[in-house]
Design an enzyme around this catalytic site. Structure first.
Site, PDB file in Angstrom:
ATOM      1  CG  HIS A   1       4.432  -0.674   6.223  1.00 20.80           C
ATOM      2  ND1 HIS A   1       4.404   0.118   4.707  1.00 20.80           N
ATOM      3  CD2 HIS A   1       5.241  -1.020   6.185  1.00 20.80           C
ATOM      4  CE1 HIS A   1       5.234  -0.811   4.169  1.00 20.80           C
ATOM      5  NE2 HIS A   1       5.773  -1.650   4.960  1.00 20.80           N
TER       6      HIS A   1
ATOM      7  CG  ASN B   1      -1.660  -4.530  -9.547  1.00 21.80           C
ATOM      8  OD1 ASN B   1      -1.930  -3.029 -10.616  1.00 21.80           O
ATOM      9  ND2 ASN B   1      -0.273  -3.814  -8.592  1.00 21.80           N
ATOM     10  N   PRO B   2      -4.091  -4.222 -11.259  1.00 21.25           N
ATOM     11  CG  PRO B   2      -5.061  -1.631 -11.112  1.00 21.25           C
ATOM     12  CD  PRO B   2      -4.903  -3.164 -10.540  1.00 21.25           C
TER      13      PRO B   2
ATOM     14  CB  CYS C   1       8.645   2.245  29.235  1.00 19.94           C
ATOM     15  SG  CYS C   1       8.664   2.715  27.842  1.00 19.94           S
TER      16      CYS C   1
ATOM     17  CB  CYS D   1       7.570  -0.329  25.897  1.00 18.26           C
ATOM     18  SG  CYS D   1       5.918   0.918  26.108  1.00 18.26           S
TER      19      CYS D   1
ATOM     20  CB  ALA E   1      -8.573  -5.368  -5.422  1.00 18.01           C
TER      21      ALA E   1
ATOM     22  CD  GLN F   1       3.470  -3.297   1.149  1.00 20.53           C
ATOM     23  OE1 GLN F   1       4.691  -2.496   0.758  1.00 20.53           O
ATOM     24  NE2 GLN F   1       2.762  -4.381   0.021  1.00 20.53           N
ATOM     25  CG  ASN F   2      -2.240   0.107   2.453  1.00 18.69           C
ATOM     26  OD1 ASN F   2      -2.177  -0.402   1.330  1.00 18.69           O
ATOM     27  ND2 ASN F   2      -3.320  -0.811   2.280  1.00 18.69           N
TER      28      ASN F   2
ATOM     29  CG  ASP G   1      -6.455   2.155   4.705  1.00 12.91           C
ATOM     30  OD1 ASP G   1      -5.551   1.812   3.647  1.00 12.91           O
ATOM     31  OD2 ASP G   1      -6.755   1.235   5.425  1.00 12.91           O
TER      32      ASP G   1
HETATM   33  N1  APR Z   1      -6.455  -3.355  -7.395  1.00 13.59           N
HETATM   34  C1  APR Z   1      -5.204  -3.854  -7.133  1.00 13.59           C
HETATM   35  N2  APR Z   1      -4.418  -2.858  -7.064  1.00 13.59           N
HETATM   36  C2  APR Z   1      -4.736  -1.502  -8.272  1.00 13.59           C
HETATM   37  C3  APR Z   1      -5.138  -0.745  -8.322  1.00 13.59           C
HETATM   38  C4  APR Z   1      -7.163  -1.514  -8.145  1.00 13.59           C
HETATM   39  N3  APR Z   1      -8.386  -0.750  -7.922  1.00 13.59           N
HETATM   40  N4  APR Z   1      -5.571   0.798  -8.123  1.00 13.59           N
HETATM   41  C5  APR Z   1      -4.225   0.178  -8.933  1.00 13.59           C
HETATM   42  N5  APR Z   1      -3.301  -0.490  -7.741  1.00 13.59           N
HETATM   43  C6  APR Z   1      -1.731  -0.753  -7.903  1.00 13.59           C
HETATM   44  C7  APR Z   1      -1.159  -0.563  -9.027  1.00 13.59           C
HETATM   45  O1  APR Z   1      -1.037  -1.013 -10.392  1.00 13.59           O
HETATM   46  C8  APR Z   1       0.187  -0.682  -8.075  1.00 13.59           C
HETATM   47  O2  APR Z   1       0.812  -1.681  -8.452  1.00 13.59           O
HETATM   48  O3  APR Z   1      -1.862  -1.082  -6.635  1.00 13.59           O
HETATM   49  C9  APR Z   1      -0.208  -1.019  -6.886  1.00 13.59           C
HETATM   50  C10 APR Z   1       0.332   0.412  -5.857  1.00 13.59           C
HETATM   51  O4  APR Z   1       1.404   0.752  -5.345  1.00 13.59           O
HETATM   52  P1  APR Z   1       2.116   1.465  -4.672  1.00 13.59           P
HETATM   53  O5  APR Z   1       1.153   2.641  -5.053  1.00 13.59           O
HETATM   54  O6  APR Z   1       3.922   1.959  -4.325  1.00 13.59           O
HETATM   55  O7  APR Z   1       1.862   1.027  -3.008  1.00 13.59           O
HETATM   56  P2  APR Z   1       2.786  -0.163  -2.123  1.00 13.59           P
HETATM   57  O8  APR Z   1       3.126  -1.235  -2.726  1.00 13.59           O
HETATM   58  O9  APR Z   1       1.251   0.076  -1.148  1.00 13.59           O
HETATM   59  O10 APR Z   1       3.706   1.015  -1.013  1.00 13.59           O
HETATM   60  C11 APR Z   1       4.082   0.251  -0.307  1.00 13.59           C
HETATM   61  O11 APR Z   1       5.805   1.998  -0.068  1.00 13.59           O
HETATM   62  O12 APR Z   1       5.598   4.581  -0.147  1.00 13.59           O
HETATM   63  C12 APR Z   1       5.629   3.540   0.564  1.00 13.59           C
HETATM   64  O13 APR Z   1       4.528   2.695   2.844  1.00 13.59           O
HETATM   65  C13 APR Z   1       4.382   2.830   1.759  1.00 13.59           C
HETATM   66  O14 APR Z   1       2.809   0.923   2.717  1.00 13.59           O
HETATM   67  C14 APR Z   1       3.880   1.797   0.996  1.00 13.59           C
HETATM   68  C15 APR Z   1       4.787   1.298   0.738  1.00 13.59           C
END
Ligand code: APR
Length: 279
Positions: free
Chosen positions: A140, A237-238, A174, A151, A255, A122-123, A125
């Site tokens: 994304h 996920n922490p 296009c 296109c 992670a 979803q990143n 970056d």
């Molecule tokens: N390692 C693993 N997970 C982590 C860490 C880490 N070091 N630090 C934080 N997190 C977790 C948080 O606990 C949280 O659950 O990463 C998650 C980040 O969640 P979001 O900020 O909601 O990001 P994401 O789920 O990728 O958002 C989805 O939303 O705004 C839109 O387009 C944007 O792609 C994005 C989408």
């Protein structure tokens, strides 16, 4: 100060869970991963939600970003070339200096070892790409690239002539309007990448879900699709997320450290050796 997560201590109970996760990955026929903003936190990029999140600090952007783009693409391009929104300036600068962390490198190593077959992120970056991942699906988009809204052709920035006097730039294939590849709120996911994401989700019998709150669709649906077909879902996920109650295993840690330890249990040579202590 050490980067977030690097000084994380993996306690015995978490290590036992990681060993169980490794056994599931090893037994799987086809492994996919879904990553979110949390994976890039250890590269210095803030998440969107939760403590220190971009939307937590600045509020969620308007959900009609794409409709606004289509209403006045020239104005949107002027904002892209000279951003004024504080979060947009901050994100641009952070993305410019961010580098892949141990988590990105571990996933690239898992792919190189033939144990990861698809990586949906979803990143925006570009860090998975910089880490060497190639089975990559950027659902994304990618902040570095440009895309035609007609296109769906994608371009490296140097391939598109951007003349501030004649905005928006046009697609050389296009003639359609070109925008940043990042998918805006309210914008449909480009059909080519969406189709591939569903295909890879349907083929996977094990999915690693790393660093996401699992709140944004369609991406948040993919792990549930794997579970519906009797597959395994391993969350990293922490903190708890929307997925935690349903996940087969939930590994509660950052992670970088957790994925490096997973590689060790899988006897996969990791790009960056775990700098962890087991108490
Ligand atoms: N390692 C693993 N997970 C982590 C860490 C880490 N070091 N630090 C934080 N997190 C977790 C948080 O606990 C949280 O659950 O990463 C998650 C980040 O969640 P979001 O900020 O909601 O990001 P994401 O789920 O990728 O958002 C989805 O939303 O705004 C839109 O387009 C944007 O792609 C994005 C989408």
């Amino acid at each position: 100060m050490a980067a977030p997560g690097l000084d994380f201590v993996i306690h015995d109970s978490l290590d036992a869970d990681i060993a169980r996760a490794a056994a599931r990955v090893a037994a799987a026929a086809r492994v996919a991963a879904l990553t979110g903003a949390g994976l890039s936190v250890e590269s210095g990029i803030p998440p969107f939600r939760g403590p220190g999140g971009l939307w937590t600090r600045y509020g969620e952007p308007p959900l009609d970003g794409y409709r606004r783009f289509l209403a006045d693409p020239a104005a949107a391009w002027r904002e892209r070339l000279h951003p004024r929104e504080p979060w947009a300036v901050g994100l641009r600068d952070t993305l410019a200096k961010a580098r892949p962390n141990a988590g990105h490198l571990a996933l690239a190593a898992l792919e190189q070892a033939g144990r990861l077959h698809a990586l949906i992120t979803q990143n925006i970056d570009d860090l998975h790409h910089q880490a060497g991942s190639r089975v990559l699906l950027e659902i994304h988009g990618n902040h570095r690239l440009l895309r035609c809204v007609g296109c769906h052709a994608r371009f490296e920035p140097h391939r598109v002539e951007v003349d501030p006097e004649r905005l928006p730039p046009r697609c050389e294939e296009c003639g359609g309007i070109v925008k940043g590849d990042t998918v805006q709120f309210g914008e449909p996911i480009p059909p080519d990448v969406l189709r591939r994401c569903y295909e890879e989700t349907e083929r996977a019998d094990c999915m690693l879900v790393i660093g996401t709150t699992a709140t944004v669709y369609p991406a948040a649906e993919f792990p549930f699709e794997v579970l519906r077909r009797g597959g395994t879902v391993i969350e990293v996920n922490p903190h708890e997320s929307e997925l935690t109650p349903a996940a087969t295993l939930s590994l509660r840690g950052p992670a970088g450290a957790v994925l490096e330890r997973l590689l060790e249990h899988l006897h996969v040579a990791g790009a960056a050796r775990a700098r962890r202590r087991v108490s």
